[in-house]
Every structure is written in C-alpha cells, then in structure tokens.
Design a protein around this motif. Structure first.
Motif, mmCIF file in Angstrom:
data_model
loop_
_atom_site.group_PDB
_atom_site.id
_atom_site.type_symbol
_atom_site.label_atom_id
_atom_site.label_comp_id
_atom_site.label_asym_id
_atom_site.label_seq_id
_atom_site.Cartn_x
_atom_site.Cartn_y
_atom_site.Cartn_z
ATOM 1 N N GLU A 89 9.711 6.129 7.325
ATOM 2 C CA GLU A 89 9.626 6.131 8.595
ATOM 3 C C GLU A 89 8.389 5.188 9.217
ATOM 4 O O GLU A 89 8.182 4.616 10.275
ATOM 5 C CB GLU A 89 9.322 7.604 9.105
ATOM 6 N N ASP A 90 7.292 5.204 8.129
ATOM 7 C CA ASP A 90 6.063 4.347 8.469
ATOM 8 C C ASP A 90 6.360 2.970 8.455
ATOM 9 O O ASP A 90 5.857 1.942 9.093
ATOM 10 C CB ASP A 90 5.180 4.515 7.174
ATOM 11 N N LEU A 113 8.851 10.182 0.302
ATOM 12 C CA LEU A 113 9.714 8.937 0.314
ATOM 13 C C LEU A 113 10.362 8.782 1.853
ATOM 14 O O LEU A 113 10.155 7.660 2.346
ATOM 15 C CB LEU A 113 11.007 9.212 -0.405
ATOM 16 N N TYR A 114 10.517 9.906 2.550
ATOM 17 C CA TYR A 114 11.115 9.968 4.085
ATOM 18 C C TYR A 114 9.798 9.241 4.845
ATOM 19 O O TYR A 114 10.107 8.450 5.724
ATOM 20 C CB TYR A 114 11.630 11.132 4.360
ATOM 21 N N ILE A 123 15.701 6.964 10.060
ATOM 22 C CA ILE A 123 17.129 7.870 9.292
ATOM 23 C C ILE A 123 17.748 8.658 10.195
ATOM 24 O O ILE A 123 17.656 9.335 11.086
ATOM 25 C CB ILE A 123 16.424 8.883 8.064
ATOM 26 N N GLY A 124 19.215 7.914 10.055
ATOM 27 C CA GLY A 124 20.142 8.578 11.259
ATOM 28 C C GLY A 124 20.893 9.772 10.790
ATOM 29 O O GLY A 124 20.911 10.949 11.631
ATOM 30 N N GLU A 172 0.733 -1.128 -0.142
ATOM 31 C CA GLU A 172 -0.042 -0.042 -0.082
ATOM 32 C C GLU A 172 0.914 1.311 -0.176
ATOM 33 O O GLU A 172 0.647 2.164 -0.866
ATOM 34 C CB GLU A 172 -1.032 0.117 1.253
ATOM 35 N N LYS A 173 1.945 1.288 0.689
ATOM 36 C CA LYS A 173 2.615 2.350 0.874
ATOM 37 C C LYS A 173 3.547 2.800 -0.420
ATOM 38 O O LYS A 173 3.528 3.590 -0.811
ATOM 39 C CB LYS A 173 3.398 2.363 1.968
ATOM 40 N N LEU A 174 3.962 1.609 -0.653
ATOM 41 C CA LEU A 174 4.910 1.703 -2.079
ATOM 42 C C LEU A 174 3.885 2.178 -3.415
ATOM 43 O O LEU A 174 4.285 3.101 -4.118
ATOM 44 C CB LEU A 174 5.419 0.324 -2.670
ATOM 45 N N GLY A 175 2.404 1.608 -3.345
ATOM 46 C CA GLY A 175 1.563 2.226 -4.588
ATOM 47 C C GLY A 175 1.361 3.628 -3.954
ATOM 48 O O GLY A 175 1.257 4.425 -5.187
#
Length: 268
Positions: free
Chosen positions: A174-175, A169-170, A180-181, A157-160
């Motif tokens: 995070e989802d 993208l960030y 991200i360090g 779903e998120k990629l879609g």
C-alpha cells in the motif's frame, strides 16, 4: 504457584483449577508454555491424579489449556479468528483482536519455477518465508510468492524494512501504491513436517491448518500467492452462512381450473 487451599464449598478439582488459572494470568505459565505433569501436580498438591485430570479438563473447557496426546498440557495461545468476508493481513487480524503481531524473516530467495506455479504464479518471482508471532509466541509460517514486477515497485528502504521483519507485506504494498482489490483462499489441514514442527516449537505429530491465498489488484493481476500454516489449536475460521432461495417465490399462487370451476379458484 502457591498451594491450593480447599474450602468447604468448593470441590478440590475446582480449587486446583483456580490456582492454575491464577498462575497462567500471572505469567508463571506463558502462552504456549507447558504445565507440570499430572503426576507432578498430584504430588505437589496432595491430590489424586483423577482430581488433577478433572481440574485440567475444566481449564481445557474454558479454552485456557490445551492437551496434546503424548506431550502433556499447554497454555493455549490466543486463537486467531479469521472471517471470510474481509481481506486482512496477518498483522491486521492480530491487532484487531487486541494482540501484538511480530515476525522473523527465515529466508528470501528466487522462487523455484515449479513451486511457484503450484501456487498459481506463472512469472518470475521471489519466495519470502516468515515466522509470524502473536504476543511473542510462534503461531504460523508464511511462504509468500511475490512476482518480481511487484517487488520492483517497492522502494529500497521499504524492501529493507520488509526483509528485516519491520514491515507488513500488505503495508509495504500500500505504501508503494499497490492496491489490493480482492483475494481468494483455500483452507485445508495436514500434519506438520519435522522442520515446521521445530520452527513452531510443537511436538510431532502435530496438526496444521493450511491457508493458501492469492491476492489481486483491482485489475485482476496477481500480487502475492501465499501458504500460511497454523497450529490447528490456535486457528479458527469463522463463516457466516445465510439460507435463502436463488429467486423470490411469489407468496400467492393462483391455480387455473377448468371452465366449470373457474369461479371457485382457490388460493394456495
């Protein structure tokens, strides 16, 4: 835009500058839009071309208008101010400055191995190319090389949503629990290619600011390598510099003299 009406107290160029300023605020000339030519404005307002040039130069000094040699005068886009101390996505940067960020996915395909390596990606990856917009105006093209092992952690779903331009993208990282360090950036400048100029809607020749960024997770593993090209008129990189010494210097220095003068030591 109504005709400018000069007053006794205002020079003609200021009257015209105010009329153009009001037209920009009213949306008659949107961000990125082209103003009438100097000859057209001179004819419309019954002013000399020199007066028109001075009015436009006034708006250029105020940051409202930009001039492009051989192309004309355009309403300036909101300038993006990037601050080197904070790792922020394009969406976060734009929203923090009170504007609306949007995007359009231009392509998504397996990345060429040699191209990926040129950006520091030495594993199978995908190349996501997006046009990023500020308040609906094209501002930058982002080319993101994303390792396949990272994309595998995103839900379908998120990629879609990402591929439809509906997610940052960030935010997608995070989802999925991908922290991200840190990141590193390299900023340079070059001329736009024909394809880039067409995509950004700028006439050639056009100068671009190029930002290459590598983003890493807290364990130091690469998450994304990206190249972002911005029209140079709309991008500002802010740095805060502090001058100091690497080591603290003692504020007093005692100089040892020979035995006959030790009682008369001086403090520098």
């Amino acid at each position: 835009m109504t005709n400018a009406e000069p007053t006794v107290s205002q020079p003609l160029y200021r009257v015209l500058a105010e009329a153009l300023r009001e037209a920009v605020v009213a949306g008659e000339y949107p961000p990125g839009g082209q103003l009438p030519t100097e000859a057209e404005l001179a004819k419309r307002f019954g002013m000399s071309r020199g007066t028109v040039v001075k009015a436009i130069d006034t708006l250029v000094a105020e940051g409202i208008v930009i001039k492009r040699q051989g192309a004309g005068s355009f309403v300036a886009l909101p300038a993006l101010h990037r601050r080197s101390s904070r790792l922020m996505s394009f969406t976060e940067t734009v929203q923090a400055q009170g504007h609306i960020a949007s995007q359009k996915v231009l392509s998504y395909a397996r990345a060429d191995t040699d191209a990926a390596r040129a950006y520091g990606v030495h594993e199978p990856s995908m190349l996501l190319v997006r046009l990023r917009l500020v308040d609906g105006v094209a501002a930058t093209i982002h080319r993101s090389f994303i390792p396949e092992r990272v994309l595998e952690q995103l839900s379908a779903e998120k990629l879609g949503q990402l591929l439809k331009g509906e997610a940052s993208l960030y935010a997608a990282f995070e989802d999925a629990g991908i922290a991200i360090g840190r990141g590193s950036e390299h900023v340079s400048a070059r001329l736009a290619t024909t394809e880039e100029a067409e995509t950004l809607g700028v006439p050639l020749p056009a100068a671009l600011m190029v930002v290459i960024r590598q983003s890493y997770d807290p364990r130091g593993r690469l998450i994304e390598a990206a190249e972002a090209v911005y029209h140079a008129d709309y991008y500002t990189y802010d740095l805060e510099l502090v001058r100091g010494t690497a080591h603290e210097v003692p504020h007093r220095l005692h100089v040892a003299l020979d035995n006959t003068k030790q009682n008369n030591q001086q403090e520098n």
